[in-house]
Design a protein around this motif. Structure first.
Motif, PDB file in Angstrom:
ATOM      1  N   ALA A  60      -0.744   2.519 -12.887  1.00  0.00           N
ATOM      2  CA  ALA A  60      -0.575   1.946 -14.228  1.00  0.00           C
ATOM      3  C   ALA A  60      -1.509   0.762 -14.453  1.00  0.00           C
ATOM      4  N   LYS A  61      -1.837   0.025 -13.386  1.00  0.00           N
ATOM      5  CA  LYS A  61      -2.725  -1.128 -13.506  1.00  0.00           C
ATOM      6  C   LYS A  61      -4.188  -0.771 -13.268  1.00  0.00           C
ATOM      7  N   LEU A  62      -4.407   0.128 -12.307  1.00  0.00           N
ATOM      8  CA  LEU A  62      -5.764   0.329 -11.798  1.00  0.00           C
ATOM      9  C   LEU A  62      -6.301   1.732 -12.011  1.00  0.00           C
ATOM     10  N   GLY A  63      -5.522   2.591 -12.663  1.00  0.00           N
ATOM     11  CA  GLY A  63      -5.985   3.933 -12.961  1.00  0.00           C
ATOM     12  C   GLY A  63      -6.372   4.700 -11.711  1.00  0.00           C
ATOM     13  N   PRO A  64      -7.421   5.521 -11.773  1.00  0.00           N
ATOM     14  CA  PRO A  64      -7.803   6.347 -10.623  1.00  0.00           C
ATOM     15  C   PRO A  64      -8.301   5.546  -9.429  1.00  0.00           C
ATOM     16  N   PHE A  65      -8.698   4.274  -9.651  1.00  0.00           N
ATOM     17  CA  PHE A  65      -9.109   3.438  -8.532  1.00  0.00           C
ATOM     18  C   PHE A  65      -7.995   3.311  -7.497  1.00  0.00           C
ATOM     19  N   ALA A  66      -6.738   3.350  -7.936  1.00  0.00           N
ATOM     20  CA  ALA A  66      -5.604   3.125  -7.038  1.00  0.00           C
ATOM     21  C   ALA A  66      -5.537   4.142  -5.918  1.00  0.00           C
ATOM     22  N   ASP A  67      -6.015   5.354  -6.159  1.00  0.00           N
ATOM     23  CA  ASP A  67      -5.918   6.413  -5.158  1.00  0.00           C
ATOM     24  C   ASP A  67      -6.794   6.165  -3.941  1.00  0.00           C
ATOM     25  N   ASP A  68      -7.698   5.184  -4.025  1.00  0.00           N
ATOM     26  CA  ASP A  68      -8.612   4.914  -2.916  1.00  0.00           C
ATOM     27  C   ASP A  68      -8.478   3.471  -2.434  1.00  0.00           C
ATOM     28  N   MET A  69      -7.299   2.859  -2.695  1.00  0.00           N
ATOM     29  CA  MET A  69      -7.106   1.463  -2.356  1.00  0.00           C
ATOM     30  C   MET A  69      -5.879   1.274  -1.473  1.00  0.00           C
ATOM     31  N   LEU A  70      -5.807   0.111  -0.856  1.00  0.00           N
ATOM     32  CA  LEU A  70      -4.628  -0.306  -0.104  1.00  0.00           C
ATOM     33  C   LEU A  70      -4.031  -1.538  -0.793  1.00  0.00           C
ATOM     34  N   PHE A  71      -2.745  -1.790  -0.524  1.00  0.00           N
ATOM     35  CA  PHE A  71      -2.043  -2.845  -1.245  1.00  0.00           C
ATOM     36  C   PHE A  71      -1.029  -3.545  -0.343  1.00  0.00           C
ATOM     37  N   THR A  72      -0.657  -4.745  -0.752  1.00  0.00           N
ATOM     38  CA  THR A  72       0.608  -5.349  -0.333  1.00  0.00           C
ATOM     39  C   THR A  72       1.476  -5.408  -1.582  1.00  0.00           C
ATOM     40  N   ARG A  73       2.780  -5.542  -1.401  1.00  0.00           N
ATOM     41  CA  ARG A  73       3.669  -5.601  -2.567  1.00  0.00           C
ATOM     42  C   ARG A  73       3.322  -6.799  -3.446  1.00  0.00           C
ATOM     43  N   ASP A  74       3.175  -7.982  -2.843  1.00  0.00           N
ATOM     44  CA  ASP A  74       2.834  -9.164  -3.624  1.00  0.00           C
ATOM     45  C   ASP A  74       1.442  -9.048  -4.224  1.00  0.00           C
ATOM     46  N   GLY A  75       0.510  -8.468  -3.470  1.00  0.00           N
ATOM     47  CA  GLY A  75      -0.846  -8.319  -3.970  1.00  0.00           C
ATOM     48  C   GLY A  75      -0.901  -7.449  -5.215  1.00  0.00           C
ATOM     49  N   LEU A  76      -0.121  -6.377  -5.228  1.00  0.00           N
ATOM     50  CA  LEU A  76      -0.080  -5.509  -6.399  1.00  0.00           C
ATOM     51  C   LEU A  76       0.590  -6.224  -7.569  1.00  0.00           C
ATOM     52  N   ALA A  77       1.644  -6.990  -7.285  1.00  0.00           N
ATOM     53  CA  ALA A  77       2.351  -7.707  -8.353  1.00  0.00           C
ATOM     54  C   ALA A  77       1.427  -8.690  -9.059  1.00  0.00           C
ATOM     55  N   GLN A  78       0.526  -9.336  -8.314  1.00  0.00           N
ATOM     56  CA  GLN A  78      -0.345 -10.346  -8.904  1.00  0.00           C
ATOM     57  C   GLN A  78      -1.695  -9.770  -9.316  1.00  0.00           C
ATOM     58  N   ALA A  79      -1.956  -8.497  -9.010  1.00  0.00           N
ATOM     59  CA  ALA A  79      -3.259  -7.895  -9.314  1.00  0.00           C
ATOM     60  C   ALA A  79      -3.475  -7.779 -10.824  1.00  0.00           C
ATOM     61  N   THR A  80      -4.706  -7.946 -11.234  1.00  0.00           N
ATOM     62  CA  THR A  80      -5.082  -7.839 -12.640  1.00  0.00           C
ATOM     63  C   THR A  80      -5.267  -6.377 -13.030  1.00  0.00           C
ATOM     64  N   ARG A  81      -4.756  -5.992 -14.189  1.00  0.00           N
ATOM     65  CA  ARG A  81      -5.023  -4.652 -14.711  1.00  0.00           C
ATOM     66  C   ARG A  81      -6.524  -4.533 -14.995  1.00  0.00           C
ATOM     67  N   LEU A  82      -7.095  -3.367 -14.726  1.00  0.00           N
ATOM     68  CA  LEU A  82      -8.542  -3.237 -14.841  1.00  0.00           C
ATOM     69  C   LEU A  82      -9.100  -3.551 -16.233  1.00  0.00           C
ATOM     70  N   PRO A  83      -8.467  -3.107 -17.335  1.00  0.00           N
ATOM     71  CA  PRO A  83      -9.014  -3.513 -18.640  1.00  0.00           C
ATOM     72  C   PRO A  83      -9.015  -5.029 -18.835  1.00  0.00           C
ATOM     73  N   GLY A 137      -9.014 -16.616  -4.155  1.00  0.00           N
ATOM     74  CA  GLY A 137      -7.667 -16.085  -4.252  1.00  0.00           C
ATOM     75  C   GLY A 137      -7.764 -14.667  -4.773  1.00  0.00           C
ATOM     76  N   CYS A 138      -8.623 -13.878  -4.146  1.00  0.00           N
ATOM     77  CA  CYS A 138      -8.990 -12.556  -4.676  1.00  0.00           C
ATOM     78  C   CYS A 138      -7.879 -11.531  -4.592  1.00  0.00           C
ATOM     79  N   GLY A 139      -6.846 -11.781  -3.761  1.00  0.00           N
ATOM     80  CA  GLY A 139      -5.785 -10.786  -3.624  1.00  0.00           C
ATOM     81  C   GLY A 139      -6.341  -9.462  -3.147  1.00  0.00           C
ATOM     82  N   ILE A 140      -5.889  -8.372  -3.759  1.00  0.00           N
ATOM     83  CA  ILE A 140      -6.338  -7.050  -3.328  1.00  0.00           C
ATOM     84  C   ILE A 140      -7.698  -6.674  -3.920  1.00  0.00           C
TER      85      ILE A 140
END
Length: 434
Positions: A60-83, A137-140
């Motif tokens: 929902a945040k990162l579109g098709p990019f998400a299928d090739d990424m790794l995450f932490t729960r907090d990292g995803l919560a604070q991650a910026t939506r791509l648009p 503070g780049c997060g994921i």
């Protein structure tokens, strides 16, 4: 996730299994059993299942990019939506870099709903050295993906060892992006053309059962602290600071632009902009979605509108970014509207909303004003064949779920109820969404 588990997760064979995890049964217990039979440890099995869940949530945040990424729960919560990250990049870099990056290979992130780029010179292009950005503070790595995808040379920094390693994995396909495991306070910022700050706003320590830690409310407890971030941002040629949307207006530095942003109806952030990244000092709100609207505090009327508290034919619910920025009354003139109460963020009008400013509101036709007492309200709703209600409230001391249970409505039509005040009178508005 601990560093040892991440090391095991980064094994080529384990990553291949993650990419093919949908080959396993859909039930998580069955998947866990299958992974264990394949020889994966309990820790790696848990990590694979968690990553599979997070990739689905991240779409929902990162579109098709998400299928090739790794995450932490907090990292995803604070991650910026791509648009939204693309909008950040335009603020720091400008239009020219975006056009060049998109023309080169089509790899630039989505740009739907972006606001105009700031005035000023375009970044170096056509063989000149790329703009150098520090993502502190780049997060994921979501913002770094946008910065690099639009032609910048990015140094992404995170103080957490696991998060930095995950960012390095997520940015591995971008040759002009590098990752450092370091505190922002320890990075030499002298060699960068622009700075991007996203201070950690969650506690370090024990997480809940979903892997999330608790939010930090004191800006001086952020990592790094807000005062340190602002000092560095004010010294930079261009800088942006991403923060949670609950930021107190009193904390906006003099001369900075504070822009609240919503995306598809959800308020996602407030960003402080400095230097050439700043468009206009003061508070602004950017509504991103199918349509875009930019509102600034310069748009606020000098005097209150007339007939406050007089209900019209339509009720307007301003977008959350506009509410957070304190810019509700900037919509009154363009929409021929007035407030239902001086301190409540609902507007009302006799004219169906249209034009650019209508992108900043959700509109409802007012069908009738109903009694606020539960027994009388229930009787009125049943008499109209209404059996399912969406409950909205502002200026009313109610709990929507509790009211819904108390109404005990039989099956019937759907309607939207708005609990609010007209002047000093508590009312319930029966409405129909437009």
């Amino acid at each position: 996730m601990d560093p040892q588990t991440l090391t095991e997760l980064l094994d080529v064979a384990v990553l291949d299994r993650l990419d093919r995890i949908d080959d396993l049964p859909g039930d998580e217990l069955a998947r866990s059993s299958a992974l264990r039979k394949e020889g994966h440890s309990a820790e790696v099995t848990a990590a694979l299942l968690t990553q599979a869940r997070l990739r689905k949530e991240a779409a929902a945040k990162l579109g098709p990019f998400a299928d090739d990424m790794l995450f932490t729960r907090d990292g995803l919560a604070q991650a910026t939506r791509l648009p939204v990250a693309a909008h950040h990049a335009r603020r720091l870099i400008g239009d020219a870099a975006q056009a060049d990056a998109a023309a080169a290979d089509g790899s630039a992130p989505p740009t739907d709903g972006e606001a105009p780029a700031p005035d000023g010179e375009a970044p170096p292009t056509d063989g000149e050295a790329p703009l150098r950005i520090a993502d502190l503070g780049c997060g994921i790595g979501a913002d770094s993906i946008a910065f690099s995808g639009m032609g910048a040379q990015v140094t992404a920094v995170d103080a957490d060892e696991v998060t930095a390693a995950i960012a390095a994995f997520n940015l591995r396909h971008l040759p002009d992006a590098s990752v450092e495991h370091a505190r922002a306070e320890d990075v030499d910022l002298a060699g960068f053309d622009a700075l991007w700050f996203d201070p950690a706003r969650r506690t370090i320590g024990k997480a809940d059962r979903r892997g999330s830690t608790s939010r930090i409310s004191d800006p001086e407890a952020f990592s790094p602290s807000l005062s340190w971030v602002v000092d560095r941002a004010e010294e930079a040629e261009a800088a942006g600071v991403k923060l949670g949307p609950a930021l107190d207006h009193a904390l906006i530095p003099e001369g900075a632009e504070a822009q609240w942003v919503s995306h598809n109806g959800e308020v996602v952030e407030v960003c402080l902009y400095f230097g050439t990244a700043r468009q206009r000092p003061g508070r602004s709100a950017l509504v991103m979605g199918e349509r875009t609207l930019l509102v600034h505090e310069d748009d606020l009327p000098e005097a209150d509108e007339s007939d406050i508290g007089e209900l019209g034919s339509y009720l307007l619910e301003p977008d959350g970014a506009i509410v957070r920025a304190g810019l509700v009354t900037a919509l009154c003139g363009p929409l021929e509207a007035r407030r239902v109460h001086p301190t409540i963020a609902y507007l009302t009008t006799d004219v169906e909303p249209s034009g650019p400013a209508s992108a900043g509101v959700s509109a409802y036709e007012v069908i009738e004003v109903l009694p606020a007492k539960i027994a009388s309200l229930r009787k009125e709703l049943i008499s109209r064949g209404i059996g399912s209600v969406v409950i909205k409230k502002r200026g009313a001391d109610i709990v929507p779920d509790q009211v819904r249970r108390q109404l005990k409505l039989p099956k019937g039509d759907k309607a939207t109820l708005v609990f609010t005040r007209l002047g000093e009178r508590h009312v319930v508005l029966l409405t129909r969404a437009l």
